[in-house]
Motif scaffolding. Structure first.
Motif, PDB file in Angstrom:
ATOM      1  N   ALA A   9       7.907 -59.714  49.322  1.00 56.70           N
ATOM      2  CA  ALA A   9       8.939 -60.585  48.919  1.00 56.70           C
ATOM      3  C   ALA A   9       8.666 -61.275  47.440  1.00 56.70           C
ATOM      4  N   LEU A  10       7.228 -61.415  47.118  1.00 57.11           N
ATOM      5  CA  LEU A  10       6.957 -61.854  45.760  1.00 57.11           C
ATOM      6  C   LEU A  10       7.417 -60.617  44.762  1.00 57.11           C
ATOM      7  N   THR A  11       7.026 -59.421  45.079  1.00 55.95           N
ATOM      8  CA  THR A  11       7.330 -58.444  44.052  1.00 55.95           C
ATOM      9  C   THR A  11       8.869 -58.293  44.019  1.00 55.95           C
ATOM     10  N   ALA A  12       9.666 -58.365  45.131  1.00 57.56           N
ATOM     11  CA  ALA A  12      11.007 -58.251  45.102  1.00 57.56           C
ATOM     12  C   ALA A  12      11.702 -59.464  44.227  1.00 57.56           C
ATOM     13  N   GLN A  18      13.558 -60.340  36.804  1.00 58.68           N
ATOM     14  CA  GLN A  18      13.635 -59.390  35.848  1.00 58.68           C
ATOM     15  C   GLN A  18      14.692 -58.418  35.226  1.00 58.68           C
ATOM     16  N   TRP A  19      15.281 -57.789  36.483  1.00 56.82           N
ATOM     17  CA  TRP A  19      16.637 -57.547  36.418  1.00 56.82           C
ATOM     18  C   TRP A  19      17.628 -58.407  35.828  1.00 56.82           C
ATOM     19  N   THR A  20      17.711 -59.837  36.363  1.00 59.33           N
ATOM     20  CA  THR A  20      18.540 -60.783  35.850  1.00 59.33           C
ATOM     21  C   THR A  20      18.383 -60.957  34.310  1.00 59.33           C
ATOM     22  N   VAL A  21      17.138 -60.861  33.909  1.00 60.56           N
ATOM     23  CA  VAL A  21      16.865 -61.600  32.600  1.00 60.56           C
ATOM     24  C   VAL A  21      17.169 -60.343  31.661  1.00 60.56           C
ATOM     25  N   ARG A  22      17.066 -58.917  32.090  1.00 62.21           N
ATOM     26  CA  ARG A  22      17.325 -57.621  31.230  1.00 62.21           C
ATOM     27  C   ARG A  22      18.864 -57.469  31.061  1.00 62.21           C
ATOM     28  N   GLY A  23      19.511 -57.980  32.399  1.00 68.29           N
ATOM     29  CA  GLY A  23      20.840 -57.777  32.274  1.00 68.29           C
ATOM     30  C   GLY A  23      21.916 -58.609  32.207  1.00 68.29           C
ATOM     31  N   VAL A 124      11.090 -54.116  33.716  1.00 64.23           N
ATOM     32  CA  VAL A 124      12.082 -53.583  34.817  1.00 64.23           C
ATOM     33  C   VAL A 124      11.792 -52.555  35.400  1.00 64.23           C
ATOM     34  N   LEU A 125      11.481 -51.338  35.005  1.00 65.18           N
ATOM     35  CA  LEU A 125      10.991 -50.286  35.464  1.00 65.18           C
ATOM     36  C   LEU A 125       9.898 -50.500  36.411  1.00 65.18           C
TER      37      LEU A 125
END
Length: 140
Positions: A9-12, A18-23, A124-125
């Motif tokens: 849950a924490l990693t997801a 992070q995807w939100t920040v990047r995208g 992100v990766l």
């Protein structure tokens, strides 16, 4: 198994962040008027720390717990892979992203912004790979 689920849950949550920040968040940096950017950047740093700090702390705790007291039936390889991914995220954040954000404190800088996007792609990766490793723990 509860520990592995909490870890997943924490990693997801962090990967989604992070995807939100990047995208979404970082691409909007270029749209902020240059005269207002320094203040915008400082506010971004304060606000984002409130979200990312607990996610980093939670992942750190669950990762160390899995490394030091791995429950029976939890395979070692995904624990090590996840720990490596977290180390990459933390290292890239502390050594590269934070200094780039500090450069942006003075105002928008095209070179620093492009470098931040590249650095964030690595995060992100690594975060995504860490989530996959955590899923392996739960399913494996």
């Amino acid at each position: 198994m509860t520990l592995a689920v909490v870890h997943l849950a924490l990693t997801a949550a962090y990967a989604g962040f992070q995807w939100t920040v990047r995208g979404l968040v970082y691409p909007q940096f270029a749209q902020v008027p240059r005269t207002a950017f320094a203040g915008y950047e400082r506010a971004h740093q304060r606000r984002v720390s409130r979200v990312v700090g607990p996610l980093f702390a939670g992942q750190g705790v669950t990762t160390l717990w899995l490394l030091l007291a791995r429950p029976d039936g939890v395979p070692l390889l995904p624990v090590l892979a996840g720990a490596g991914c977290l180390a990459v995220v933390l290292g890239v954040t502390g050594l590269l992203a934070v200094p780039l954000h500090r450069r942006l404190d003075a105002g928008f800088d095209d070179d620093a912004f492009r470098a931040l996007l590249r650095v964030d792609t690595v995060r992100v990766l690594a975060a995504t790979a860490g989530t996959l490793a955590a899923g392996w723990l739960v399913l494996g």
